[in-house]
Design a protein around this motif. Structure first.
Motif, PDB file in Angstrom:
ATOM      1  N   VAL A  76       0.843  -1.198   0.000  1.00  0.00           N
ATOM      2  CA  VAL A  76       0.000   0.000   0.000  1.00  0.00           C
ATOM      3  C   VAL A  76       0.880   1.250   0.000  1.00  0.00           C
ATOM      4  N   MET A  77       1.978   1.215   0.732  1.00  0.00           N
ATOM      5  CA  MET A  77       2.890   2.359   0.750  1.00  0.00           C
ATOM      6  C   MET A  77       3.493   2.619  -0.627  1.00  0.00           C
ATOM      7  N   SER A  78       3.711   1.573  -1.397  1.00  0.00           N
ATOM      8  CA  SER A  78       4.322   1.722  -2.719  1.00  0.00           C
ATOM      9  C   SER A  78       3.378   2.336  -3.739  1.00  0.00           C
ATOM     10  N   GLY A  79       2.078   2.383  -3.408  1.00  0.00           N
ATOM     11  CA  GLY A  79       1.097   2.966  -4.313  1.00  0.00           C
ATOM     12  C   GLY A  79       0.403   1.974  -5.210  1.00  0.00           C
ATOM     13  N   GLY A  80       0.807   0.704  -5.137  1.00  0.00           N
ATOM     14  CA  GLY A  80       0.169  -0.307  -5.977  1.00  0.00           C
ATOM     15  C   GLY A  80      -1.242  -0.643  -5.530  1.00  0.00           C
ATOM     16  N   TYR A  81      -1.523  -0.400  -4.253  1.00  0.00           N
ATOM     17  CA  TYR A  81      -2.849  -0.662  -3.685  1.00  0.00           C
ATOM     18  C   TYR A  81      -3.273   0.551  -2.867  1.00  0.00           C
ATOM     19  N   GLN A  82      -4.584   0.766  -2.838  1.00  0.00           N
ATOM     20  CA  GLN A  82      -5.114   1.878  -2.055  1.00  0.00           C
ATOM     21  C   GLN A  82      -5.544   1.457  -0.649  1.00  0.00           C
ATOM     22  N   ALA A  83      -5.765   0.162  -0.465  1.00  0.00           N
ATOM     23  CA  ALA A  83      -6.238  -0.351   0.821  1.00  0.00           C
ATOM     24  C   ALA A  83      -5.898  -1.829   0.923  1.00  0.00           C
ATOM     25  N   GLY A  84      -6.088  -2.372   2.118  1.00  0.00           N
ATOM     26  CA  GLY A  84      -5.812  -3.783   2.290  1.00  0.00           C
ATOM     27  C   GLY A  84      -5.978  -4.214   3.730  1.00  0.00           C
ATOM     28  N   VAL A  85      -5.539  -5.449   3.996  1.00  0.00           N
ATOM     29  CA  VAL A  85      -5.526  -6.004   5.344  1.00  0.00           C
ATOM     30  C   VAL A  85      -4.069  -6.146   5.753  1.00  0.00           C
ATOM     31  N   GLY A  86      -3.668  -5.451   6.799  1.00  0.00           N
ATOM     32  CA  GLY A  86      -2.275  -5.502   7.197  1.00  0.00           C
ATOM     33  C   GLY A  86      -2.106  -5.385   8.691  1.00  0.00           C
ATOM     34  N   ASP A  87      -0.848  -5.461   9.108  1.00  0.00           N
ATOM     35  CA  ASP A  87      -0.495  -5.488  10.526  1.00  0.00           C
ATOM     36  C   ASP A  87      -0.227  -4.085  11.047  1.00  0.00           C
ATOM     37  N   VAL A  88      -0.905  -3.707  12.106  1.00  0.00           N
ATOM     38  CA  VAL A  88      -0.752  -2.362  12.663  1.00  0.00           C
ATOM     39  C   VAL A  88       0.658  -2.140  13.207  1.00  0.00           C
ATOM     40  N   ASN A  89       1.344  -3.213  13.619  1.00  0.00           N
ATOM     41  CA  ASN A  89       2.697  -3.062  14.141  1.00  0.00           C
ATOM     42  C   ASN A  89       3.679  -2.680  13.039  1.00  0.00           C
ATOM     43  N   ALA A  90       3.419  -3.145  11.827  1.00  0.00           N
ATOM     44  CA  ALA A  90       4.225  -2.715  10.676  1.00  0.00           C
ATOM     45  C   ALA A  90       3.926  -1.256  10.333  1.00  0.00           C
ATOM     46  N   ILE A  91       2.678  -0.848  10.532  1.00  0.00           N
ATOM     47  CA  ILE A  91       2.326   0.563  10.324  1.00  0.00           C
ATOM     48  C   ILE A  91       3.101   1.435  11.308  1.00  0.00           C
ATOM     49  N   ILE A  92       3.170   1.004  12.553  1.00  0.00           N
ATOM     50  CA  ILE A  92       3.898   1.765  13.581  1.00  0.00           C
ATOM     51  C   ILE A  92       5.353   1.982  13.160  1.00  0.00           C
ATOM     52  N   GLN A  93       5.990   0.904  12.700  1.00  0.00           N
ATOM     53  CA  GLN A  93       7.401   1.007  12.308  1.00  0.00           C
ATOM     54  C   GLN A  93       7.591   1.968  11.144  1.00  0.00           C
ATOM     55  N   ASN A  94       6.709   1.903  10.166  1.00  0.00           N
ATOM     56  CA  ASN A  94       6.839   2.773   8.996  1.00  0.00           C
ATOM     57  C   ASN A  94       6.457   4.214   9.319  1.00  0.00           C
ATOM     58  N   ALA A  95       5.451   4.397  10.176  1.00  0.00           N
ATOM     59  CA  ALA A  95       5.049   5.753  10.557  1.00  0.00           C
ATOM     60  C   ALA A  95       6.152   6.462  11.328  1.00  0.00           C
ATOM     61  N   ALA A  96       6.949   5.697  12.063  1.00  0.00           N
ATOM     62  CA  ALA A  96       8.037   6.289  12.834  1.00  0.00           C
ATOM     63  C   ALA A  96       9.142   6.832  11.935  1.00  0.00           C
ATOM     64  N   SER A  97       9.445   6.111  10.880  1.00  0.00           N
ATOM     65  CA  SER A  97      10.564   6.507  10.017  1.00  0.00           C
ATOM     66  C   SER A  97      10.136   7.330   8.812  1.00  0.00           C
ATOM     67  N   LYS A  98       8.867   7.210   8.415  1.00  0.00           N
ATOM     68  CA  LYS A  98       8.387   7.928   7.234  1.00  0.00           C
ATOM     69  C   LYS A  98       7.040   8.584   7.540  1.00  0.00           C
ATOM     70  N   PRO A  99       7.048   9.600   8.381  1.00  0.00           N
ATOM     71  CA  PRO A  99       5.790  10.260   8.767  1.00  0.00           C
ATOM     72  C   PRO A  99       5.013  10.745   7.537  1.00  0.00           C
ATOM     73  N   GLY A 100       3.725  10.476   7.559  1.00  0.00           N
ATOM     74  CA  GLY A 100       2.877  10.927   6.464  1.00  0.00           C
ATOM     75  C   GLY A 100       2.831   9.997   5.271  1.00  0.00           C
TER      76      GLY A 100
END
Length: 344
Positions: A76-100
């Protein structure tokens, strides 16, 4: 103004007026990635599509199979998908290093993270500390692998003493049973019924070491959306959440019908296995005591904040994202519409 110019201008205005409703009614297209291959725990997404609930919300949703709940976040971050089912803990890691840039979860499904290490009951691993010096297995994109660092640091395990072997998702249990790995980092939701399908008693023949029983208190998978979709098409996000919630409630109440519909989408599934898988996950990971209080789809902010702290501290993240950066409840239907329990 000449008659010709008046007629031409009037015709143009009429054409524009006719075009506007059509444009307004054009459905929002959403590419939606699952966290794994089609299983019983995905029945509600296909139910929402096939029953027309996405269409009712003016959405055109294309569902693709996935290869890991952490990988779904990346896709989803790469832009290939607009939505999906994923792990919130992976979101936390990515939000920390790439805000927004990281996706945002808008509907929590797994209130209790089903991450676990599994090993043979008669094998050498009796406690979590025993994984040192052993070989563990996991698909490369699996969330249980990505979160293992948090588990290890929480329990004083030296990760340098743990070897990892990556394998295809469908070989995870087989390689353990064949002795090719000493333990495997799994989604209990998937592995429990995979073991049953291989004629293994998962309660007697397998030792389960759950992450949330060993110092972690994590949420897990849910519906996530890209920041772009959230900012540019909030109505589509609300419609997506509403349709999924509606379908989940109906599948909880009518498991057989939803599994039958799933089988029409994937004829190769074993319906009896997938029904048991869905009910297992509902009982152990979704319909918890917390969900009975707050309803499907929501989280407790204080618990999510603790989970963010655990993940950030374990991985040495550059910053701790706020709960609002990771989870957005503003699209949830009223609590009364999110109440659910398994039928007796």
């Amino acid at each position: 103004m000449s008659i010709f110019r008046w007629i031409t201008r009037g015709a143009g205005l009429v054409a524009l007026a006719c075009a506007l409703p059509a444009a307004a009614q054009s459905p929002a297209k959403i590419r939606f990635m699952l966290d794994w291959k089609i299983q019983g725990v995905h029945a509600w997404f296909y139910w929402a599509r096939d029953k027309g609930y996405f269409k009712d919300e003016n959405l055109d949703v294309a569902i693709d199979q996935g290869d890991g709940s952490a990988a779904a976040v990346t896709r989803v971050m790469s832009g290939g998908y607009q939505a999906g089912v994923g792990d919130v803990n992976a979101i936390i890691q990515n939000a920390a290093s790439k805000p927004g840039e990281a996706p945002v979860m808008v509907y929590m499904i797994y209130n209790q993270a089903p991450f676990a290490l599994i090993t043979k009951a008669d094998g050498p691993i009796k406690t979590l500390k025993d994984v040192e010096g052993k070989t563990l297995g996991s698909p490369a994109g699996a969330a249980a692998l990505k979160v293992f660092t948090a588990l290890a640091r929480r329990n004083g395990i030296d990760e340098k003493k743990v070897s990892w072997t990556n394998m295809a998702p469908n070989l995870q249990e087989q390689m353990l049973l064949r002795g090719q790995v000493d333990a495997s980092a799994v989604f209990a939701a998937t592995s429990y019924m995979n073991l049953v399908a291989q004629h293994v008693d998962p309660d007697k023949d397998i030792r389960w070491i759950f992450y949330n029983d060993n110092g972690l208190d994590l949420y897990s998978n849910g519906v996530l959306v890209s920041p772009k979709l959230l900012a540019e098409q909030p109505r589509a996000v609300g419609g997506l959440v509403k349709a999924v919630n509606r379908a989940m409630k109906e599948c909880i109440a009518a498991a057989d019908a939803c599994i039958d519909n799933l089988a029409r989408n994937e004829p190769l599934i074993d319906k009896s296995i997938e029904k048991r898988r869905m009910l297992y996950v509902l009982k152990h990971s979704i319909l918890t005591s917390e969900v009975a209080e707050i309803g499907l789809g929501d989280v407790r902010d204080e618990r999510m904040a603790r989970a963010i702290d655990q993940i950030a501290d374990s991985y040495g993240l550059p910053r701790k994202p706020s709960v609002g950066e990771v989870f957005n409840r503003s699209f949830l239907p009223p609590k009364a519409e999110r109440a659910a329990k398994l039928p007796l």
